[in-house]
Write a protein that holds these residues in place. Structure first.
Motif, PDB file in Angstrom:
ATOM      1  N   TYR A 116      39.204  30.393  33.618  1.00 29.14           N
ATOM      2  CA  TYR A 116      39.572  31.680  34.212  1.00 29.14           C
ATOM      3  C   TYR A 116      38.597  32.089  35.318  1.00 29.14           C
ATOM      4  CZ  TYR A 116      43.076  32.520  30.561  1.00 29.14           C
ATOM      5  OH  TYR A 116      44.178  32.435  29.746  1.00 29.14           O
ATOM      6  N   LYS A 117      37.310  31.830  35.092  1.00 35.31           N
ATOM      7  CA  LYS A 117      36.311  32.173  36.100  1.00 35.31           C
ATOM      8  C   LYS A 117      36.543  31.358  37.369  1.00 35.31           C
ATOM      9  CE  LYS A 117      32.167  30.554  35.782  1.00 35.31           C
ATOM     10  NZ  LYS A 117      30.775  30.258  35.383  1.00 35.31           N
ATOM     11  N   ASP A 118      36.781  30.058  37.226  1.00 34.96           N
ATOM     12  CA  ASP A 118      37.036  29.194  38.376  1.00 34.96           C
ATOM     13  C   ASP A 118      38.314  29.610  39.101  1.00 34.96           C
ATOM     14  OD1 ASP A 118      34.765  27.787  37.836  1.00 34.96           O
ATOM     15  OD2 ASP A 118      35.776  26.061  36.930  1.00 34.96           O
ATOM     16  N   ALA A 119      39.337  30.037  38.336  1.00 32.76           N
ATOM     17  CA  ALA A 119      40.599  30.465  38.936  1.00 32.76           C
ATOM     18  C   ALA A 119      40.390  31.669  39.849  1.00 32.76           C
ATOM     19  CB  ALA A 119      41.614  30.803  37.849  1.00 32.76           C
ATOM     20  N   VAL A 120      39.627  32.642  39.378  1.00 32.87           N
ATOM     21  CA  VAL A 120      39.374  33.852  40.169  1.00 32.87           C
ATOM     22  C   VAL A 120      38.540  33.517  41.406  1.00 32.87           C
ATOM     23  CG1 VAL A 120      38.291  36.138  40.165  1.00 32.87           C
ATOM     24  CG2 VAL A 120      39.564  35.355  38.159  1.00 32.87           C
ATOM     25  N   ARG A 121      37.556  32.645  41.246  1.00 27.09           N
ATOM     26  CA  ARG A 121      36.706  32.254  42.377  1.00 27.09           C
ATOM     27  C   ARG A 121      37.537  31.603  43.488  1.00 27.09           C
ATOM     28  NH1 ARG A 121      31.173  31.503  41.766  1.00 27.09           N
ATOM     29  NH2 ARG A 121      31.247  29.549  42.926  1.00 27.09           N
ATOM     30  N   ILE A 122      38.407  30.673  43.120  1.00 23.46           N
ATOM     31  CA  ILE A 122      39.230  29.984  44.114  1.00 23.46           C
ATOM     32  C   ILE A 122      40.203  30.966  44.774  1.00 23.46           C
ATOM     33  CG2 ILE A 122      41.023  28.233  44.410  1.00 23.46           C
ATOM     34  CD1 ILE A 122      39.648  26.655  42.163  1.00 23.46           C
ATOM     35  N   PHE A 123      40.774  31.851  43.973  1.00 27.34           N
ATOM     36  CA  PHE A 123      41.733  32.829  44.490  1.00 27.34           C
ATOM     37  C   PHE A 123      41.082  33.738  45.533  1.00 27.34           C
ATOM     38  CE2 PHE A 123      43.933  37.056  43.744  1.00 27.34           C
ATOM     39  CZ  PHE A 123      45.072  36.727  44.459  1.00 27.34           C
ATOM     40  N   LEU A 124      39.908  34.260  45.228  1.00 27.13           N
ATOM     41  CA  LEU A 124      39.223  35.162  46.148  1.00 27.13           C
ATOM     42  C   LEU A 124      38.782  34.427  47.415  1.00 27.13           C
ATOM     43  CD1 LEU A 124      37.056  37.303  43.680  1.00 27.13           C
ATOM     44  CD2 LEU A 124      39.249  37.876  44.733  1.00 27.13           C
ATOM     45  N   ARG A 125      38.326  33.205  47.266  1.00 28.67           N
ATOM     46  CA  ARG A 125      37.902  32.437  48.438  1.00 28.67           C
ATOM     47  C   ARG A 125      39.092  32.075  49.313  1.00 28.67           C
ATOM     48  NH1 ARG A 125      33.682  27.800  47.032  1.00 28.67           N
ATOM     49  NH2 ARG A 125      33.678  27.756  49.316  1.00 28.67           N
ATOM     50  N   VAL A 161      45.883  29.440  35.991  1.00 32.46           N
ATOM     51  CA  VAL A 161      45.363  30.224  37.103  1.00 32.46           C
ATOM     52  C   VAL A 161      45.930  31.646  37.072  1.00 32.46           C
ATOM     53  CG1 VAL A 161      45.399  30.478  39.610  1.00 32.46           C
ATOM     54  CG2 VAL A 161      44.907  28.249  38.586  1.00 32.46           C
ATOM     55  N   VAL A 162      47.243  31.758  36.870  1.00 28.13           N
ATOM     56  CA  VAL A 162      47.875  33.084  36.823  1.00 28.13           C
ATOM     57  C   VAL A 162      47.300  33.905  35.672  1.00 28.13           C
ATOM     58  CG1 VAL A 162      50.048  34.305  36.377  1.00 28.13           C
ATOM     59  CG2 VAL A 162      50.009  32.370  37.953  1.00 28.13           C
ATOM     60  N   ASN A 163      47.104  33.274  34.522  1.00 22.33           N
ATOM     61  CA  ASN A 163      46.537  33.988  33.369  1.00 22.33           C
ATOM     62  C   ASN A 163      45.139  34.509  33.678  1.00 22.33           C
ATOM     63  OD1 ASN A 163      48.802  33.461  31.865  1.00 22.33           O
ATOM     64  ND2 ASN A 163      47.942  31.710  30.792  1.00 22.33           N
ATOM     65  N   GLY A 164      44.332  33.672  34.325  1.00 21.48           N
ATOM     66  CA  GLY A 164      42.964  34.068  34.646  1.00 21.48           C
ATOM     67  C   GLY A 164      42.925  35.220  35.643  1.00 21.48           C
ATOM     68  N   ILE A 165      43.760  35.148  36.673  1.00 18.24           N
ATOM     69  CA  ILE A 165      43.790  36.196  37.692  1.00 18.24           C
ATOM     70  C   ILE A 165      44.316  37.502  37.109  1.00 18.24           C
ATOM     71  CG2 ILE A 165      44.876  36.887  39.879  1.00 18.24           C
ATOM     72  CD1 ILE A 165      44.807  33.900  40.658  1.00 18.24           C
ATOM     73  N   LYS A 166      45.360  37.420  36.288  1.00 17.86           N
ATOM     74  CA  LYS A 166      45.905  38.631  35.652  1.00 17.86           C
ATOM     75  C   LYS A 166      44.852  39.306  34.781  1.00 17.86           C
ATOM     76  CE  LYS A 166      49.969  39.103  33.999  1.00 17.86           C
ATOM     77  NZ  LYS A 166      51.227  38.988  33.253  1.00 17.86           N
ATOM     78  N   LEU A 167      44.141  38.517  34.005  1.00 16.07           N
ATOM     79  CA  LEU A 167      43.144  39.085  33.104  1.00 16.07           C
ATOM     80  C   LEU A 167      42.022  39.753  33.894  1.00 16.07           C
ATOM     81  CD1 LEU A 167      42.452  39.345  30.090  1.00 16.07           C
ATOM     82  CD2 LEU A 167      41.098  37.250  30.296  1.00 16.07           C
ATOM     83  N   PHE A 168      41.627  39.131  35.006  1.00 12.93           N
ATOM     84  CA  PHE A 168      40.560  39.695  35.831  1.00 12.93           C
ATOM     85  C   PHE A 168      40.963  41.074  36.364  1.00 12.93           C
ATOM     86  CE2 PHE A 168      38.765  40.222  40.167  1.00 12.93           C
ATOM     87  CZ  PHE A 168      37.410  40.267  39.833  1.00 12.93           C
ATOM     88  N   PHE A 169      42.193  41.177  36.861  1.00 12.55           N
ATOM     89  CA  PHE A 169      42.617  42.439  37.456  1.00 12.55           C
ATOM     90  C   PHE A 169      42.980  43.496  36.418  1.00 12.55           C
ATOM     91  CE2 PHE A 169      42.893  39.856  41.267  1.00 12.55           C
ATOM     92  CZ  PHE A 169      42.444  40.742  42.234  1.00 12.55           C
TER      93      PHE A 169
END
Length: 369
Positions: A116-125, A161-169
């Motif tokens: 999840y952490k890697d998913a958010v990092r890639i998404f933001l970058r 990836v979607v799960n990680g980004i959803k959880l972050f937001f």
């Protein structure tokens, strides 16, 4: 049977898998149907983006249709974060750090935290470090189309990836992004990979190293996940009862599985030879054995056994469940032994059980031919 040869290559800086074969119209049409497959007009070759799980997906897709020769295919270490994207800002790094701490406090598994952490990092970058407060749902749609789908990643990876980004937001306030209206993609309904009993026997007999042989025996004999195997300690062994206690497995649940007599005898030999201190299977420098080393042990055993399949530790768990079902074990007991929360998860093994399939009579046999 027709054959496809898989080789390593690069498309720019991105690793790919080349799919080579002599021109054949039917074969070409079949290859085109594989998800994420592309034609390179310059190199005149079909290819898919490299990922470890792609080999397993290809085996399942082409099984019974063509044979796959992947002897020349080497494992590629893919950078955790793709090159060419801008570095995170300091404030974004802090937010991701808080997100990681929150997941750890909620007792998410190490692998989930990392994914999840890697998913958010890639998404933001990918969004060129757009302010978190300004990110909208359309940005995720763009990321999905121009990054995940463009690179041919599997729906399983897309879901993670979607799960990680959803959880972050969901942990954010005062933002435009609404995680509640984000939908996960449909999961691919892939059947589990199952080995025959003869193949399992060859793999278990292949290692000459006692420790390596015992690890593979545990995976199959007890239906363990790789993490469960590496977390085993001698206090989890209940020899008199012939049981093994699997502690804090997936979903933070304990469960009990049977410990067959042949495995107990091998375990006694192993203990006398190695005398492990904490974990049953320890690394060279102490602590538990690594997942990477376990994968290498299995890979070598499969190669020595002469089996031309990309077998993973989970294949042995799938084979354990399927072979239990073929022996007549009730599906409810198999569910308990595997630690499945839902019976629907266990029911998938009925689709690959030879016993179930062989009981079906083809209508062809009713015809007067």
């Amino acid at each position: 049977m027709k054959q496809l040869v898989l080789k390593n290559d690069y498309m720019g800086k991105n690793p790919i898998i080349r799919i080579e074969f002599p021109y054949d119209f039917e074969l070409k049409e079949m290859v085109k149907q594989f998800p994420g497959c592309n034609w390179d007009t310059k190199k005149k070759v079909w290819w898919v983006s490299y990922a470890d799980e792609r080999i397993t997906e290809m085996i399942g897709f082409f099984e019974g249709k063509v044979s796959l020769d992947y002897r020349a295919l080497k494992k590629v270490e893919i950078p955790k974060i793709p090159p060419g994207l801008p570095h995170l800002t300091a404030s974004q790094g802090i937010e991701i750090g808080k997100f990681e701490d929150w997941m750890r406090n909620k007792r998410y598994s190490k692998s989930t935290v990392k994914t999840y952490k890697d998913a958010v990092r890639i998404f933001l970058r990918f969004l060129s470090n757009k302010a978190i407060e300004e990110i909208e749902n359309e940005d995720l749609e763009k990321f999905n189309k121009e990054y995940i789908l463009a690179k041919g990643y599997s729906s399983s990876y897309q879901n993670q990836v979607v799960n990680g980004i959803k959880l972050f937001f969901q942990n954010r306030r005062g933002i435009k992004f609404n995680p509640e209206i984000v939908y996960r993609p449909k999961r691919e309904k892939l059947l589990p990979n199952v080995l025959s009993k003869e193949e399992v026997s060859k793999i278990l007999n292949a290692p000459t190293n006692l420790k390596h042989r015992l690890m593979l025996m545990f995976l199959y004999a007890c239906g363990l996940r790789r993490g469960e195997l590496l977390a085993l300690k001698f206090q989890h062994i209940q020899r008199e009862r012939g049981l093994l206690l699997v502690k804090q497995a997936k979903g933070k649940k304990d469960r009990v599985v049977t410990l067959p007599a042949p495995l107990i005898l091998e375990l006694e030999k192993y203990y006398k030879a190695y005398k492990p201190k904490e974990y049953i299977f320890e690394g060279q420098k102490g602590g538990s054995y690594s997942e990477k080393s376990l994968a290498e042990v299995l890979k070598n055993a499969v190669k020595k056994a002469g089996i031309k399949k990309t077998v993973t530790p989970h294949w042995l768990r799938h084979s354990y469940a399927t072979h239990l079902l073929e022996r007549g074990t009730d599906l409810r007991y198999i569910q308990e032994l595997l630690g499945h929360k839902s019976s629907k998860t266990t029911e998938i093994y009925t689709h690959v059980s030879q016993k179930s399939i062989q009981q079906i009579t083809s209508p062809l046999e009713d015809l007067d031919l």
